[in-house]
Design an enzyme around this catalytic site. Sequence first.
Site, short mmCIF file in Angstrom:
data_model
loop_
_atom_site.label_atom_id
_atom_site.label_comp_id
_atom_site.label_asym_id
_atom_site.label_seq_id
_atom_site.Cartn_x
_atom_site.Cartn_y
_atom_site.Cartn_z
N SER A 100 -14.84 -20.89 -34.09
CA SER A 100 -13.52 -21.44 -34.37
C SER A 100 -13.35 -21.64 -35.88
CB SER A 100 -13.33 -22.78 -33.66
OG SER A 100 -13.48 -22.61 -32.27
N1 SAH Z 1 -17.42 -23.76 -30.59
C1 SAH Z 1 -17.80 -22.38 -30.54
C2 SAH Z 1 -16.70 -21.59 -29.86
C3 SAH Z 1 -17.15 -20.31 -29.33
S1 SAH Z 1 -15.91 -19.43 -28.47
C4 SAH Z 1 -18.04 -21.85 -31.94
O1 SAH Z 1 -17.33 -22.27 -32.85
O2 SAH Z 1 -18.91 -21.00 -32.10
C5 SAH Z 1 -15.95 -20.17 -26.86
C6 SAH Z 1 -17.29 -20.19 -26.19
O3 SAH Z 1 -17.09 -20.67 -24.85
C7 SAH Z 1 -17.94 -18.82 -26.03
O4 SAH Z 1 -19.22 -18.85 -26.56
C8 SAH Z 1 -17.93 -18.58 -24.52
O5 SAH Z 1 -19.03 -17.82 -24.07
C9 SAH Z 1 -17.97 -19.99 -23.99
N2 SAH Z 1 -17.52 -20.16 -22.61
C10 SAH Z 1 -16.45 -19.57 -22.01
N3 SAH Z 1 -16.36 -19.96 -20.72
C11 SAH Z 1 -17.39 -20.82 -20.50
C12 SAH Z 1 -17.84 -21.56 -19.37
N4 SAH Z 1 -17.23 -21.51 -18.20
N5 SAH Z 1 -18.93 -22.34 -19.52
C13 SAH Z 1 -19.59 -22.43 -20.71
N6 SAH Z 1 -19.21 -21.75 -21.81
C14 SAH Z 1 -18.13 -20.96 -21.72
#
Ligand code: SAH
Length: 211
Positions: free
Chosen positions: A60
């Site tokens: 993000s």
């Molecule tokens: N805060 C993170 C955001 C990554 S994008 C950063 O800044 O790096 C969102 C993340 O949510 C991804 O890594 C994706 O794999 C995860 N995600 C999506 N659905 C999910 C679920 N049901 N349970 C756990 N993680 C999930």
Amino acid sequence: MTSQRTRLRMVERLRTQGIDDEVVLSVMGSIPRHLFIEEALASRAYEDVALPINYGQTISSPWIVARMTELLRANSELGKVLEIGTGCGYQTAVLAQLAQKVYSIERIGPLLTRTRIRLQELQIRNVHLRHADGLRGFAEAAPFDGIIMTAVTTHVPPALLEQLAMGGRMVFPKGSQKQNLCVIERNSQGYTETVLEEVNFVPMLPGVIKK
Ligand code: SAH
């Protein structure tokens, strides 16, 4: 490009963009965001953009991290926090400085393995990572004073509402084509939801990916 000065410029920009929780700004000024991004893109780590982190996911943008963190904190100390969507762990690292304990769930195994090593290298110890589908929450550690979701859903997972402590708050993106940041607060009367600015997140997906 990855120095303290670059980081302070990022903080200055966040301040002019309306982030006013100085505690959050100070934490973001101290965490080496470039270490959460692959080397080829690290020089762009402090720009106000979301960047790819493998497996089709993104880290993000600094503004989103700052905004969600200040909404979650609401100017007070955080006890236990649950994060859904660990990704590269940058948001996790920010939360780890502001909460007593952070529980974070990620569904993509290899991404989590890399993040686990990164957080260990940075000697961040008050984080508990779990490879699972975050939609079910983390019942054994509930209730949480704060819950943050870093992927978008159309409906708030009921398990997460249940795992929110009385007086706790949850910050997450909601929608599909059009998404907005939402805050849900829980009190003795029930839950209240506030809809805020428009945002753009990757979707929350069910199930886990092993490799
Ligand atoms: N805060 C993170 C955001 C990554 S994008 C950063 O800044 O790096 C969102 C993340 O949510 C991804 O890594 C994706 O794999 C995860 N995600 C999506 N659905 C999910 C679920 N049901 N349970 C756990 N993680 C999930």
